[in-house]
Structures are given as structure tokens and as C-alpha cells.
Design a protein around this motif. Structure first.
Motif, PDB file in Angstrom:
ATOM      1  N   HIS B   4      -9.732  -3.161  -5.051  1.00 40.97           N
ATOM      2  CA  HIS B   4      -8.977  -2.651  -3.902  1.00 40.97           C
ATOM      3  C   HIS B   4      -7.922  -3.665  -3.468  1.00 40.97           C
ATOM      4  O   HIS B   4      -8.061  -4.869  -3.708  1.00 40.97           O
ATOM      5  CB  HIS B   4      -9.916  -2.370  -2.724  1.00 40.97           C
ATOM      6  CG  HIS B   4     -10.742  -1.131  -2.914  1.00 40.97           C
ATOM      7  ND1 HIS B   4     -10.201   0.061  -3.331  1.00 40.97           N
ATOM      8  CD2 HIS B   4     -12.074  -0.917  -2.748  1.00 40.97           C
ATOM      9  CE1 HIS B   4     -11.159   0.963  -3.413  1.00 40.97           C
ATOM     10  NE2 HIS B   4     -12.316   0.397  -3.078  1.00 40.97           N
ATOM     11  N   LEU B   5      -6.922  -3.151  -2.819  1.00 45.33           N
ATOM     12  CA  LEU B   5      -5.860  -4.057  -2.367  1.00 45.33           C
ATOM     13  C   LEU B   5      -6.384  -4.960  -1.255  1.00 45.33           C
ATOM     14  O   LEU B   5      -7.186  -4.530  -0.431  1.00 45.33           O
ATOM     15  CB  LEU B   5      -4.670  -3.247  -1.844  1.00 45.33           C
ATOM     16  CG  LEU B   5      -4.052  -2.223  -2.814  1.00 45.33           C
ATOM     17  CD1 LEU B   5      -2.841  -1.558  -2.158  1.00 45.33           C
ATOM     18  CD2 LEU B   5      -3.639  -2.886  -4.122  1.00 45.33           C
ATOM     19  N   HIS B  27      -2.311   1.587  -8.292  1.00 41.39           N
ATOM     20  CA  HIS B  27      -3.657   1.635  -7.703  1.00 41.39           C
ATOM     21  C   HIS B  27      -3.673   2.582  -6.495  1.00 41.39           C
ATOM     22  O   HIS B  27      -4.565   3.411  -6.345  1.00 41.39           O
ATOM     23  CB  HIS B  27      -4.129   0.240  -7.284  1.00 41.39           C
ATOM     24  CG  HIS B  27      -5.440   0.264  -6.545  1.00 41.39           C
ATOM     25  ND1 HIS B  27      -6.668   0.253  -7.173  1.00 41.39           N
ATOM     26  CD2 HIS B  27      -5.717   0.357  -5.219  1.00 41.39           C
ATOM     27  CE1 HIS B  27      -7.634   0.311  -6.272  1.00 41.39           C
ATOM     28  NE2 HIS B  27      -7.082   0.373  -5.069  1.00 41.39           N
ATOM     29  N   CYS B  31      -6.316   5.711  -5.190  1.00 44.52           N
ATOM     30  CA  CYS B  31      -7.391   5.214  -4.327  1.00 44.52           C
ATOM     31  C   CYS B  31      -7.204   5.629  -2.870  1.00 44.52           C
ATOM     32  O   CYS B  31      -6.376   5.064  -2.150  1.00 44.52           O
ATOM     33  CB  CYS B  31      -7.474   3.692  -4.433  1.00 44.52           C
ATOM     34  SG  CYS B  31      -8.770   3.001  -3.406  1.00 44.52           S
ATOM     35  N   CYS B  34      -7.696   2.747  -0.190  1.00 41.78           N
ATOM     36  CA  CYS B  34      -6.538   1.871   0.048  1.00 41.78           C
ATOM     37  C   CYS B  34      -5.391   2.635   0.725  1.00 41.78           C
ATOM     38  O   CYS B  34      -4.661   2.068   1.541  1.00 41.78           O
ATOM     39  CB  CYS B  34      -6.065   1.243  -1.265  1.00 41.78           C
ATOM     40  SG  CYS B  34      -7.165  -0.069  -1.839  1.00 41.78           S
TER      41      CYS B  34
HETATM   42 ZN   LIG Z   1      -8.393   0.785  -3.493  1.00 43.82          ZN
END
Ligand SMILES: [Zn+2]
Lengths: 188, 186
Positions: B4-5, B27, B31, B34
């Protein structure tokens, strides 16, 4: 830079209307610094006046080593530090790496007169920014409202660029989490 | 999911200072967690752009301008620019000091070089009693000094030296006063 150079030369030559221009160009910035650093409302306007009088009296020594606005912001910051020192008010005693130095998130459930909705997000955010240590909220405001770079904020507050950046990121993370707490509870 | 960021990445993304934004973007596409975090930060960043609840009075500039003295010295740098230090005389002798020095030197010169007895006699002949008596008085002093073996030349030297010290002191004090009125620390 040349524009502010011309303005400075006019003021040094005794042109009062040029100084009026300098004031109107920078009073918002000076207001931001003073507002974030000094809590007592009654002292803020006087402090802002003091800042511009210092700017006027010292303009002959401005060497264009920074932007004029950064130099003015620095005088504002110094004036606030002097003011707080004179009044024996705490300065940056809340510095450090410990997250607990930030005041705990307000528990809004016990404040029935505050009706929470998406509309008063800004009111809650303002309150949460206000609770941040002076150093952090000054950096946040100079970055987002005055669009200063890390370098300019560093010159203003005598901090290394890296420190400015890490304080800014930490302050925003704390603020995001405080708003998040509201979201998760369904308050916002 | 460990990819995850981070908070820093999201903040940099929104600041426009993220270096590898392509990776982050791909990403983010997949996601929702995020995406939600980015949305939270976005809301915060919008809020941070709101003006603070503080504004100066409408006549703020006038008040400041009123507080600035009309001929304020504008703190021109005393070293590098035409400064007020040199526009006014640095040395201002007091009239008393000039008078004292002049009289002291005249007395010393009189004691050493002049034949006071002859002057006294001559002026008395011309009826200038006042000059005659002052010449006589100086002669008494000259006699008095030589009785004790004191060279009037030595008196002249001491008087001139003392005067010079007083004059130099006046100059230094005057310069300090000028400098102080110009220097103004932030
Ligand atoms: Zn993420």
C-alpha cells in the motif's frame, strides 16, 4: 525580483505610497505568521504593525539574498519570537519526535452543540490545526496558503529544508488521522 | 498487503513532488484502500487552502504609515551607501571647549616666547591698563614657574596634549552617537 527591487528603491527614495504597496502585498503573509505564532488576539494587530515598521527601518539593509516576501516573513517570525520571549510564553517547547506532544483528538461525541456534517469539515479542521504546536501550524500555513517552498519556509524560520519537509508531512498526517477519526465514527 | 502507498507517497503525489508516480498510479487503479486514503488526504488539502480566521483592520496601512516618522533615516547601510552619518557634521565642538583650548595655548605661548615685562611697560605707556596688568599677571606666573625650575615649554606641551585628548574624545563620542542612531537591529 526586479519588480520588488524597483519597489524597494522607491521606498528608500522616500516614496510613502510605494511603502503602502509593500504593506498591501505582504500584510496577508505577515498576518499568517503572527496568527499562527501568537495566540492572544489583542496583540496580533500591534505585532503586525511592529513588523512593518521594522521592515521600513531596515529596508536599506535588504540585500536581495532572498525574496522580499521571505525577508519580511522572517522579520515577522523574529518579532513573534521576541514577543513570546518578552511575555515569557512557551516557544517551541513542544518540539520532538514523540507523537504524544500533539494534543489528543477532541472527542466530539461530548460536544452536543457542534452538529457534525460534511459542511463543517472546515470548522473542525480549523480547530484541529489550531491545536497543533505553533511550529507545525506555521509551516502548514506558509506552505498551503502562502505557497512558499521548503527553502523559503526554512529561511523564514531558520530551519533546514529537510526539517521543514518532515514537520509538514507529520502535521498533515496527524490532521488527516484526526479527520479520519471523525469519518470512521460517522461524525463527518 | 504490504505494498500500500505510504502517507509520504500520498502526500508527495498530491504535492506534485512524487518521483515514481507511474508505479503509484498503477497501484491506485486497483486498490480501493489506497484510493480511500488519497481521498482523505485530498479533502484535507482542500481544507488547508482555506483562509485563516484573521484579518487586519481596514486602515492597517494608514496606521503603520502614521507611525513612521516623516524624515525617518531609513537605515541606509552606514558602510555601503550614502548614509546620514556623513550628511551632518560628525564633530560638534562646544564653544566652551574651543575657548578653553585657545586661551590655554595663548597663555602657554605667552609664557614661553614673549617678553611680558616689556609688553607690560609699553601698554602702560599707551594707557592700556588692562593689557598691562594681564601681562604683569602672566609675568608673575612665568616667574613663579621658573623659580621652581619648570620650563614654560613643558607647560605648553602639557596643555596642548590635554587639549588634543579632549578634542579626540569629542570626535569619538560624536561618531558613536551618530552610529547608534543609524543601527537598528531586527
Ligand atoms: Zn493500496
Amino acid at each position: 525580483m526586479t519588480e520588488s527591487n524597483a519597489l524597494v528603491q522607491k521606498i528608500l527614495a522616500g516614496d510613502k505610497s510605494a511603502f503602502r504597496t509593500l504593506i498591501s502585498d505582504n500584510q496577508r503573509l505577515v498576518g499568517h505568521v503572527v496568527y499562527r505564532m501568537v495566540k492572544s488576539e489583542s496583540d496580533r494587530e500591534d505585532l503586525c504593525q511592529e513588523v512593518f515598521i521594522k521592515v521600513y527601518n531596515n529596508l536599506g539593509r535588504f540585500r536581495f539574498e532572498s525574496k522580499l516576501s521571505t525577508w519580511i516573513a522572517r522579520i515577522a517570525h523574529n518579532s513573534c519570537l521576541n514577543f513570546l520571549e518578552k511575555k515569557k510564553l512557551p516557544l517551541y517547547d513542544d518540539l520532538g519526535d514523540d507523537e504524544t506532544q500533539f494534543e489528543p483528538v477532541a472527542d466530539t461525541r461530548y460536544q452536543p452543540d457542534i452538529i457534525l456534517s460534511k459542511n463543517n469539515l472546515s470548522a473542525i479542521l480549523k480547530r484541529e490545526i489550531d491545536k497543533l504546536p505553533a511550529l507545525y501550524k506555521t509551516i502548514v500555513t506558509l506552505f498551503h496558503l502562502d505557497e512558499m517552498s521548503y527553502a523559503e519556509i526554512g529561511q523564514t524560520m531558520k530551519l533546514p529544508e529537510g526539517t521543514v519537509k518532515s514537520y509538514l508531512f507529520r502535521a498533515r498526517k496527524v490532521l488527516k488521522e484526526r479527520l479520519q477519526t471523525g469519518y470512521d465514527r460517522g461524525d463527518l | 498487503m504490504s505494498d500500500h502507498l505510504t502517507d509520504d507517497q500520498i502526500q508527495q503525489l498530491l504535492d506534485g513532488s512524487l518521483a515514481d508516480s507511474n508505479l503509484v498510479a498503477s497501484h491506485l487503479d486497483h486498490c480501493p484502500i489506497c484510493q480511500n486514503e488519497v481521498a482523505n488526504y485530498q479533502a484535507l488539502f482542500v481544507g488547508l487552502k482555506e483562509e485563516v480566521d484573521f484579518s487586519l483592520s481596514v486602515n492597517f496601512a494608514d496606521t503603520v504609515l502614521d507611525k513612521i516618522p516623516e524624515n525617518s533615516a531609513l537605515s541606509a547601510d552606514p558602510v555601503t551607501s550614502a548614509s546620514p552619518v556623513f550628511s551632518t557634521p560628525i564633530i560638534k565642538f562646544s564653544d566652551g571647549l574651543i575657548g578653553f583650548s585657545a586661551i590655554a595655548i595663548m597663555v602657554a605661548v605667552g609664557l614661553y616666547f614673549l617678553d611680558l615685562l616689556a609688553i607690560g611697560t609699553a601698554t602702560r605707556l599707551w594707557g592700556l591698563e588692562m593689557l598691562a596688568s594681564s601681562a604683569a599677571a602672566l609675568n608673575v606666573v612665568k616667574q613663579f614657574l621658573s623659580n621652581y625650575g619648570i620650563n614654560p615649554l613643558m607647560v605648553l606641551f602639557i596643555v596642548v596634549t590635554l587639549s588634543a585628548i579632549v578634542v579626540i574624545d569629542q570626535i569619538v563620542v560624536g561618531m558613536k552617537k551618530q552610529r547608534r542612531s543609524v543601527t537598528y537591529s531586527i
